[in-house]
Scaffold this motif. Structure first.
Motif, PDB file in Angstrom:
ATOM      1  N   GLU A 211       0.797  -1.370   0.077  1.00 43.45           N
ATOM      2  CA  GLU A 211      -0.368   0.257  -0.314  1.00 43.45           C
ATOM      3  C   GLU A 211       0.709   1.396   0.042  1.00 43.45           C
ATOM      4  OE1 GLU A 211      -1.982  -0.516   3.445  1.00 43.45           O
ATOM      5  OE2 GLU A 211      -3.850  -2.121   2.628  1.00 43.45           O
ATOM      6  N   HIS A 212       2.299   0.984   0.023  1.00 43.24           N
ATOM      7  CA  HIS A 212       3.235   1.986   0.987  1.00 43.24           C
ATOM      8  C   HIS A 212       4.558   1.970   0.496  1.00 43.24           C
ATOM      9  CE1 HIS A 212       0.301   3.847   3.547  1.00 43.24           C
ATOM     10  NE2 HIS A 212       0.526   3.360   4.585  1.00 43.24           N
ATOM     11  N   PRO A 213       5.622   2.489  -0.857  1.00 40.35           N
ATOM     12  CA  PRO A 213       6.846   2.318  -0.825  1.00 40.35           C
ATOM     13  C   PRO A 213       7.489   1.297   0.298  1.00 40.35           C
ATOM     14  CG  PRO A 213       6.437   4.549  -0.887  1.00 40.35           C
ATOM     15  CD  PRO A 213       5.196   3.956  -0.540  1.00 40.35           C
ATOM     16  N   SER A 214       7.954   0.330  -0.099  1.00 35.98           N
ATOM     17  CA  SER A 214       9.363  -0.371   1.187  1.00 35.98           C
ATOM     18  C   SER A 214      10.625   0.460   0.921  1.00 35.98           C
ATOM     19  CB  SER A 214       9.593  -1.801   0.149  1.00 35.98           C
ATOM     20  OG  SER A 214       7.594  -2.529   0.776  1.00 35.98           O
ATOM     21  N   MET A 215      11.577   0.315   1.328  1.00 31.85           N
ATOM     22  CA  MET A 215      12.546   1.318   1.813  1.00 31.85           C
ATOM     23  C   MET A 215      13.944  -0.238   1.502  1.00 31.85           C
ATOM     24  SD  MET A 215      14.141   4.399   3.255  1.00 31.85           S
ATOM     25  CE  MET A 215      13.976   3.265   5.569  1.00 31.85           C
ATOM     26  N   PHE A 216      15.300   0.224   0.876  1.00 29.74           N
ATOM     27  CA  PHE A 216      16.076  -0.672   0.451  1.00 29.74           C
ATOM     28  C   PHE A 216      17.511  -0.615   0.775  1.00 29.74           C
ATOM     29  CE2 PHE A 216      12.584  -2.293  -1.735  1.00 29.74           C
ATOM     30  CZ  PHE A 216      11.893  -3.651  -1.115  1.00 29.74           C
ATOM     31  N   GLU A 217      18.211  -0.860   1.627  1.00 28.65           N
ATOM     32  CA  GLU A 217      19.268  -0.150   2.434  1.00 28.65           C
ATOM     33  C   GLU A 217      20.193  -0.840   3.080  1.00 28.65           C
ATOM     34  OE1 GLU A 217      19.162   2.038   6.559  1.00 28.65           O
ATOM     35  OE2 GLU A 217      16.762   0.848   6.753  1.00 28.65           O
ATOM     36  N   PRO A 218      21.289  -1.184   2.767  1.00 32.04           N
ATOM     37  CA  PRO A 218      22.333  -1.332   3.610  1.00 32.04           C
ATOM     38  C   PRO A 218      22.748  -0.952   5.011  1.00 32.04           C
ATOM     39  CG  PRO A 218      23.603   0.050   2.810  1.00 32.04           C
ATOM     40  CD  PRO A 218      22.639   0.820   2.233  1.00 32.04           C
ATOM     41  N   VAL A 219      23.361  -2.457   5.876  1.00 30.44           N
ATOM     42  CA  VAL A 219      22.867  -2.534   7.625  1.00 30.44           C
ATOM     43  C   VAL A 219      24.285  -1.397   7.666  1.00 30.44           C
ATOM     44  CG1 VAL A 219      23.690  -3.757   9.939  1.00 30.44           C
ATOM     45  CG2 VAL A 219      22.042  -4.482   7.446  1.00 30.44           C
ATOM     46  N   HIS A 220      25.684  -1.612   7.059  1.00 30.83           N
ATOM     47  CA  HIS A 220      26.129  -0.480   7.612  1.00 30.83           C
ATOM     48  C   HIS A 220      25.652   1.406   7.590  1.00 30.83           C
ATOM     49  CE1 HIS A 220      27.005   0.934   3.834  1.00 30.83           C
ATOM     50  NE2 HIS A 220      27.357   0.253   3.009  1.00 30.83           N
ATOM     51  N   GLY A 221      26.902   1.736   8.357  1.00 30.62           N
ATOM     52  CA  GLY A 221      27.104   3.500   8.828  1.00 30.62           C
ATOM     53  C   GLY A 221      27.008   3.911   7.738  1.00 30.62           C
ATOM     54  N   SER A 222      27.827   5.463   7.878  1.00 31.00           N
ATOM     55  CA  SER A 222      28.087   6.434   6.909  1.00 31.00           C
ATOM     56  C   SER A 222      29.827   6.564   7.039  1.00 31.00           C
ATOM     57  CB  SER A 222      26.967   7.529   7.696  1.00 31.00           C
ATOM     58  OG  SER A 222      28.003   7.939   8.418  1.00 31.00           O
ATOM     59  N   ALA A 223      30.331   5.616   7.576  1.00 30.67           N
ATOM     60  CA  ALA A 223      31.721   5.659   7.848  1.00 30.67           C
ATOM     61  C   ALA A 223      32.332   7.306   7.407  1.00 30.67           C
ATOM     62  CB  ALA A 223      31.806   4.497   7.084  1.00 30.67           C
ATOM     63  N   PRO A 224      32.261   7.922   8.098  1.00 32.63           N
ATOM     64  CA  PRO A 224      33.098   9.294   7.560  1.00 32.63           C
ATOM     65  C   PRO A 224      33.970   9.155   8.312  1.00 32.63           C
ATOM     66  CG  PRO A 224      31.872   9.561  10.006  1.00 32.63           C
ATOM     67  CD  PRO A 224      31.391   7.602   9.307  1.00 32.63           C
ATOM     68  N   ASP A 225      35.099   7.535   8.043  1.00 32.82           N
ATOM     69  CA  ASP A 225      36.731   7.884   8.187  1.00 32.82           C
ATOM     70  C   ASP A 225      37.322   7.315   6.770  1.00 32.82           C
ATOM     71  OD1 ASP A 225      34.872   5.387   9.017  1.00 32.82           O
ATOM     72  OD2 ASP A 225      37.224   4.294   9.491  1.00 32.82           O
ATOM     73  N   ILE A 226      36.127   7.420   6.232  1.00 34.25           N
ATOM     74  CA  ILE A 226      36.352   6.633   4.939  1.00 34.25           C
ATOM     75  C   ILE A 226      36.081   7.314   4.111  1.00 34.25           C
ATOM     76  CG2 ILE A 226      37.450   4.350   6.141  1.00 34.25           C
ATOM     77  CD1 ILE A 226      34.938   3.261   4.545  1.00 34.25           C
ATOM     78  N   ALA A 227      35.342   7.868   4.466  1.00 32.75           N
ATOM     79  CA  ALA A 227      34.285   8.682   2.830  1.00 32.75           C
ATOM     80  C   ALA A 227      34.669   9.557   1.654  1.00 32.75           C
ATOM     81  CB  ALA A 227      32.921   9.396   3.882  1.00 32.75           C
ATOM     82  N   GLY A 228      35.145   9.468   0.749  1.00 27.50           N
ATOM     83  CA  GLY A 228      35.377  10.486   0.024  1.00 27.50           C
ATOM     84  C   GLY A 228      36.785   9.658  -0.445  1.00 27.50           C
TER      85      GLY A 228
END
Length: 365
Positions: free
Chosen positions: A275-292
């Motif tokens: 009845e509504h959209p479902s959402m899909f995502e990885p379990v991990h977080g944003s990992a700012p220490d390696i971002a970029g």
């Protein structure tokens, strides 16, 4: 060709901005091979928007998502913003507004992915976590802030409808697999809500068994502390685990660690009635220490995207994507968190290379 699938894309924060484009590349390649189309609606919502405007998403954000078929989320979180702000400003409102009451987390051994167990092969289980009530209720508050008598109250809320519907989903899933269903509980110590959980889960399974499923469901309830140990000592003995919001959150991260870490783990937030959209995502977080840095592991995001394709009815494409992901890992191409040297782009390109082969094999079958 049928109408395009409308998918809202929220890359979010940190490595989400790197692993989501990797998944989109895979879907675009599959769409061309299998003859379906996807309309991507990019939403630049997340911590950067919060810094600019004071809100993780627009005031009418939920209304903008409501007519879509699915939501693909990367990661949310930033070191300079409290986690409760980022979580309650984006992820949790989406789950609740769209009644995504099933959080589906498959856990399985992946080829070439080292884990902490001496033999981590052959593990294949699914955790079904109740996703919109339980311990993550909004009911509660704090009084006398900053004083010695300060107090905090957080209410746990289980409803018969909420427990029954997630138990029925888990039971039907177990009946489609090997028939084993484990219910996580703590009814020896939590005197009201957990015995209620046990009763409702047992009733739901009894009704489904009475309807005569092809594979009868074998239900057992296990105290969560013993179940946590069991997932480490005997993970292959588990088929489907159903758990409340908090217990399912903890157990799913533990189980993912057993097969190599949460960097490879996918998650689906489902509204089973569609009845509504479902959402899909990885379990991990944003990992700012390696971002970029270009070294993020896109495995969890790509696997979550395979779950999305299956939910959208593109089951052959979903199977091809998961097979290509496993083939890439089996070939020895791994990111640094898995002991390899590949960056995000190199790993994604390897998956894309294997897509052609797996597509041909599925077509021949």
């Amino acid at each position: 060709m049928s109408r395009p699938h409308i998918v809202d894309v929220i890359a979010g924060d940190g490595i989400g901005l790197e692993v989501v484009p990797a998944a989109l590349r895979c879907v675009d390649a599959l769409a061309e091979q299998f003859g379906f189309a996807v309309t991507w609606r990019d939403r630049d919502w997340g911590s950067e928007r919060y810094r600019r405007t004071g809100a993780m998403m627009p005031e009418d954000g939920l209304a903008r998502l409501a007519d879509g078929d699915a939501i693909l989320l990367g990661a949310v979180g930033a070191p300079d913003i409290p986690d409760d702000v980022t979580l309650w400003g984006l992820l949790l409102p989406i789950r609740r507004a769209f009644l995504q009451y099933v959080n589906l987390r498959p856990v399985r051994s992946l080829p070439g992915v080292p884990g902490p167990l001496s033999d981590g092969s052959g593990i294949d289980l699914v955790i079904v976590r109740e996703n919109v009530e339980g311990e993550y209720s909004e009911i509660g508050g704090r009084i006398y802030r900053g004083r010695p008598e300060e107090a905090a109250v957080q209410e746990t809320v289980f409803t018969r409808r909420g427990v029954d519907r997630v138990a029925r989903f888990a039971a039907r899933l177990a009946a489609s697999r090997r028939g084993g269903l484990t219910s996580a509980t703590k009814s020896n110590g939590i005197v009201h809500t957990m015995p209620f959980w046990d009763e409702v889960v047992a009733g739901a399974v009894e009704r489904i068994n009475h309807s005569g499923p092809e594979t009868p469901i074998r239900l057992r309830k296990v105290l969560v502390d013993a179940l946590a140990a069991d997932l480490v000592l005997r993970p292959r003995e588990h088929d489907v685990i159903v758990a409340s919001n908090l217990l399912g959150d903890i157990l799913s991260d533990l189980a993912s660690a057993v097969v190599g870490g949460i960097g490879t783990a996918p998650s689906a937030n489902l509204n089973p009635e569609r009845e509504h959209p479902s959402m899909f995502e990885p379990v991990h977080g944003s990992a700012p220490d390696i971002a970029g840095t270009g070294i993020a592991n896109p495995t969890g995001q790509i696997w979550a995207t395979s779950l999305m394709l299956d939910h959208l009815g593109e089951s052959t494409a979903a199977a091809a994507l998961l097979a290509a992901l496993e083939a890439a890992l089996a070939s020895g191409v791994r990111t640094r968190d898995l002991g390899g040297t590949a960056g995000t782009d190199e790993f994604t390109s390897t998956v894309l290379d294997h897509l052609t082969t797996t597509t041909e094999e599925l077509s021949d079958a």
